[in-house]
Design a protein around this motif. Structure first.
Motif, PDB file in Angstrom:
ATOM      1  N   UNK A 401       0.827  -1.199   0.000  1.00 21.28           N
ATOM      2  CA  UNK A 401       0.000   0.000   0.000  1.00 21.28           C
ATOM      3  C   UNK A 401       0.867   1.258   0.000  1.00 21.28           C
ATOM      4  N   UNK A 402       1.977   1.239   0.749  1.00 15.87           N
ATOM      5  CA  UNK A 402       2.863   2.400   0.777  1.00 15.87           C
ATOM      6  C   UNK A 402       3.505   2.622  -0.588  1.00 15.87           C
ATOM      7  N   UNK A 403       3.930   1.539  -1.249  1.00 20.19           N
ATOM      8  CA  UNK A 403       4.480   1.675  -2.606  1.00 20.19           C
ATOM      9  C   UNK A 403       3.462   2.320  -3.543  1.00 20.19           C
ATOM     10  N   UNK A 404       2.225   1.797  -3.460  1.00 21.36           N
ATOM     11  CA  UNK A 404       1.182   2.334  -4.327  1.00 21.36           C
ATOM     12  C   UNK A 404       0.972   3.827  -4.072  1.00 21.36           C
ATOM     13  N   UNK A 405       0.898   4.191  -2.816  1.00 19.16           N
ATOM     14  CA  UNK A 405       0.683   5.589  -2.442  1.00 19.16           C
ATOM     15  C   UNK A 405       1.810   6.479  -2.962  1.00 19.16           C
ATOM     16  N   UNK A 406       3.064   6.061  -2.739  1.00 19.17           N
ATOM     17  CA  UNK A 406       4.197   6.871  -3.178  1.00 19.17           C
ATOM     18  C   UNK A 406       4.227   7.037  -4.695  1.00 19.17           C
ATOM     19  N   UNK A 407       3.819   5.995  -5.424  1.00 18.03           N
ATOM     20  CA  UNK A 407       3.851   6.075  -6.884  1.00 18.03           C
ATOM     21  C   UNK A 407       2.905   7.158  -7.392  1.00 18.03           C
ATOM     22  N   UNK A 408       1.752   7.307  -6.787  1.00 15.99           N
ATOM     23  CA  UNK A 408       0.812   8.346  -7.195  1.00 15.99           C
ATOM     24  C   UNK A 408       1.269   9.731  -6.733  1.00 15.99           C
ATOM     25  N   UNK A 409       1.801   9.826  -5.528  1.00 16.71           N
ATOM     26  CA  UNK A 409       2.265  11.119  -5.033  1.00 16.71           C
ATOM     27  C   UNK A 409       3.407  11.665  -5.892  1.00 16.71           C
TER      28      UNK A 409
END
Length: 840
Positions: A401-409
């Motif tokens: 989930x953190x990877x996914x979040x960082x990719x969008x940010x």
């Protein structure tokens, strides 16, 4: 014809007269407080005669020929020397017989080794026992802490809440190889096969005892009793009536409230109900999170080096270190006859905490596990049927989930959109206009069920003790297509097993045991599991030779996992690579174990338990590995093109696919030693020591676990067990005061489990301590510590007890598991109120 009838009547009359003239034995059995003990087995050794005590503790054995006979009393958790009684034509009355708590282990009765009561010294296995007195004197809500005090056990602590164990090597952060049971019921998750751990509904005050068996127990218990068994037995309300309430507090904001009430309604009915609410805050730790082939790691302590600039450093998204658990059980006991019971029970748990896996940490959110259990129990027949179900909607993989979040940010998306899409997608691209979102689901849902049934018969026939049984299991796993390959509905798997054991006593104290099990599973097929033992016993001492086979069966996750949008898929069908290489579907992991052991009371104060073993293990179940290596792509799963398995995959195949494979063959060996010496009736010393070793053929490419073309023991066949470990305890248990000093030493050792690494620097492997290694952060090897725990308590009066404990007294830097914090000093205190049974 008339003469024949007359002769038959005459012979029958003579037979009835002979029976009437035979004597009998009667009596009443109580515990040390004078309370009647129900279900005590009363037998005449060497004869096919026996009974069990009724609800008022009474028993009668009739039809006994005149002469001198030995009477044996056996019940789990209690002991009593054999009695010799002379029987004439009348019934011999033993009066009231008092059984004492089994504090001197030679007289203790256990049930787990042979699925029938037997003295500890006569059991064909190495067994450690945690009894109710030890549990009641533990000033903590977490009974798992007592596992550290058992010989041969690799005890681990992953935080304030999490504890676990392993036996004889090959541990991992995702280990289903030690079978755990509660009252003959599987205490494991349905899809993963992992022990319930914090999801268990058992309350400390309701535990009668815990029996830990070292080595394979699969012949009687089935798959995944591979290298150990933990069997928790709860209290019978008819022998433990009353009310108990306990309050516990500690540092890390720990609070625990527990209760138990047990009551005898009449001669037929009794019931019990338990409950617990526990909460707290775990120690700080930030795991490694991966993002678009880069990584970040943040030190857990100020002493570790700063994060290198090339790392993408950020906090784990919405990490919640708090834990909480609400759980309890209820059971109704009905005495069908004086010797047969029907027991109906229910248990449930709702918990939230952080859990370790070999693919990263999970944020467990309101995960529920419930069960309904029906049992029929009699001296010769045991039957049970139970239903387990598991539910969660909010649990997620923290790192994904953190990877996914960082990719969008990083691509310029808003905070709100980045958080919303972090549960299901990952962005690949430089910005919002140049890129694509791929499914990389981080959310785990579960709506799984399991149905189990068992029928067992045991008896003695002319010197043979026989146990026969059959078991059925139906798994219905449903993840709503969040972590399993179940897009077309729940995955249903059936398995059935039949087992048998024959025990034959010979002269001079020898007995032989032969057992076997046949299992048929819908997915991994048929398996035959044998076991054999030879035991010599005399004067509370025994020597044994045993052979046992165990299997570790692929879990539903191993077979049908579908995680992170197809990045990790189970191997229940096999795979084909672009060069024609075939990766076979999973089969069971096997272990063949040879053991010799000695158990005995060398004196009234000194008990010794020692063993040595040699194991041959094959076909290890690997952690998730990438099978698309050396330029090869994955083109098929079974007969299905991979482009149909993972939407969006090119027809040429998948360039990355993580799955599980079988590999390896290794021989392991070791020894365990347990010494118990009682200085007085109230003061005892306990010393435990274990040694473990292995031999590996590095030229055998079957041992190449990561498929890089070479065998390196540390990363291909991770042993994950210290070579040496030892503990020493001084225990005091008096009428008023009780306490202990417990010291544990664990040798430093390396640990590899999936993405998790905890190892010393190794230039050949490119491993550095306090630095990045592969996709993780290496804080150095585990173990290498001496830990001291202190506890003390005082029984203020009959009703009230106060106790306290300090774990890790010297606040040593103790790290026992990968992806886990350093465990500092822990304080706990407990106040317990115990009220007697109503009407007493």
């Amino acid at each position: 014809m008339a003469s024949r009838i007359l002769l038959i009547l005459l012979l029958s009359t003579q037979a009835l007269w002979a029976v009437a003239q035979s004597g009998g034995i009667r009596g009443r059995v109580t515990d040390g407080s004078g309370q009647a003990l129900t279900g005590v087995n009363v037998t005449l050794p060497g004869r096919n005669m026996g009974t069990a005590t009724a609800s008022d503790g009474t028993f009668t054995l009739s039809g006994i020929s005149p002469g001198t006979h030995t009477v044996r009393f056996s019940m789990v958790g209690y002991q009593l020397p054999d009695r010799t009684v002379t029987v004439g034509e009348d019934v011999a009355d033993l009066g009231t017989v008092t059984m004492s708590d089994a504090s001197v282990m030679a007289g203790e009765v256990v049930v787990s080794a042979s699925r029938r009561p037997e003295k500890l010294t006569e059991a064909p296995a190495t067994i450690s026992v945690i009894n109710s007195r030890q549990i009641s004197e533990l000033p903590s809500f977490n009974v798992g802490e007592l596992l550290a005090r058992q010989k041969g056990v690799d005890y681990i602590r992953t935080g304030v809440l999490g504890t676990g164990l392993n036996v004889r090597g090959f541990n991992s952060a995702f280990n289903p190889k030690n079978l755990q049971m509660n009252d003959a019921r599987l205490s494991t998750l349905i899809a993963t096969g992992l022990p319930l751990g914090p999801l268990s509904s058992v309350v400390k005050e309701d535990i009668e005892r815990v029996e830990v068996i070292l080595g394979p127990s699969a012949a009687l218990y089935g798959p995944n009793a591979h290298n150990g068994l933990v069997n928790t037995l709860s209290k019978d309300p008819r022998t433990s009536a009353g009310t108990t309430a306990a309050l516990g507090v500690g540092n890390q904001s720990v609070f625990s409230a527990r209760f138990r009430h047990a009551q005898i309604l009449n001669s037929k009915f009794a019931f019990k109900v338990t409950g617990e609410y526990t909460k707290g805050m775990d120690f700080p730790y930030v795991d490694t999170v991966y993002y678009n082939n880069t990584a970040f790691a943040k030190a857990a302590t100020p002493t570790t080096p700063a994060v290198p600039p090339k790392f993408h450093a950020a906090e784990e998204l919405e990490l919640d270190r708090s834990f909480k658990s609400l759980h309890g059980e209820a059971a109704l006991y009905y005495s069908l006859t004086d010797k047969a019971d029907v027991i109906l029970s229910y248990g449930g748990n709702n918990s939230s905490y952080v859990a370790q896996t070999n693919a990263g940490r999970n944020q467990i959110k309101d995960w529920q596990v419930h069960y309904l259990h029906a049992r029929y129990v009699s001296p010769h027949v045991f039957a049970q049927l139970y239903h387990t179900w598991s539910m969660t909607d909010k649990t997620y993989a923290i790192n994904q989930r953190t990877q996914n979040y960082l990719s969008f940010k990083d691509a310029g998306f808003s905070e709100e959109e980045a958080r919303r899409r972090s549960y299901s997608e990952q962005w690949f691209g430089q910005n919002q206009d140049a890129g694509i979102a791929l499914k990389r689901g981080a959310l785990f849902r579960d709506d799984s069920r399991r149905i189990n049934g068992e029928l067992q018969y045991n008896n003695e026939f002319k010197g043979f003790a026989v146990v026969l049984g059959t078991q059925y299991q139906r798994d219905i796993a449903d993840s709503k297509h969040t972590y399993l390959f179940d897009q077309n509905g729940a995955i249903v798997i059936n398995q059935i097993g039949a087992y048998g054991q024959v025990e034959r006593a010979f002269g001079s104290g020898f007995k032989a045991i032969v057992a076997a099990r046949a299992d048929q599973h819908d997915r991994y097929g048929f398996n035959f599991i044998p076991k054999a033992a030879l035991v010599w016993t005399k004067n509370d001492q025994s020597v044994r030779l045993t052979y046992g086979r165990g299997i570790a069966a692929p879990t539903i996750l191993n077979l049908d996992g579908y995680l992170f949008g197809g990045l990790l898929i189970g191997n229940g069908e096999g795979y084909t690579l672009s060069d024609g290489t075939v990766i076979e579907k999973l089969k069971v992991e096997t272990i063949n174990s040879f053991e010799t052991g000695y158990k005995g009371k060398l004196s009234e104060k000194f008990f010794v338990d020692a063993n040595a073993y040699y194991n041959v293990s094959e076909n290890f179940l690997s952690p998730a590995i990438n099978i698309a290596t050396q330029g090869r792509k994955v083109v098929k799963r079974g007969d299905t093109p991979i482009s149909q398995v993972i939407p969006g995959t090119p027809d040429a195949g998948a360039a990355v696919l993580l799955t599980y494979v079988n590999f390896g063959k290794v021989n392991t060996y070791g020894a365990d030693l347990g010494l118990n010496y009682y200085l007085t009736k109230t003061v005892g010393l306990a010393l435990n020591y274990s040694w473990f070793g292995y031999e590996l053929d590095k030229k055998d490419l079957r041992n190449d676990g990561n498929k890089d073309g070479k065998v390196v023991a540390e990363i291909d066949l991770p042993i994950n067990t210290p070579a040496h470990k030892m503990s020493l305890a001084v225990n005091y248990s008096g009428k008023k005061f009780f306490g202990s000093v417990f010291t544990r030493w664990v040798q430093e050792y390396d640990f590899f489990s999936g993405i998790n690494v905890a190892a010393e620097a190794n230039p050949e492997l490119g491993i550095k301590e306090n630095a990045r290694y592969g996709r993780t952060w290496n804080y150095g090897p585990l173990g290498g510590f001496v830990n001291v725990d202190l506890s003390a308590g005082y029984r203020i009066n009959t009703y009230l007890t106060a106790s306290a404990q300090v774990s890790n007294v010297f606040d040593s830097e103790v790290r026992e598991f990968v992806a886990s914090p350093f465990i500092g000093r822990l304080y706990s205190a407990e106040l317990k109120v115990m009220l007697p049974a109503m009407g007493k």
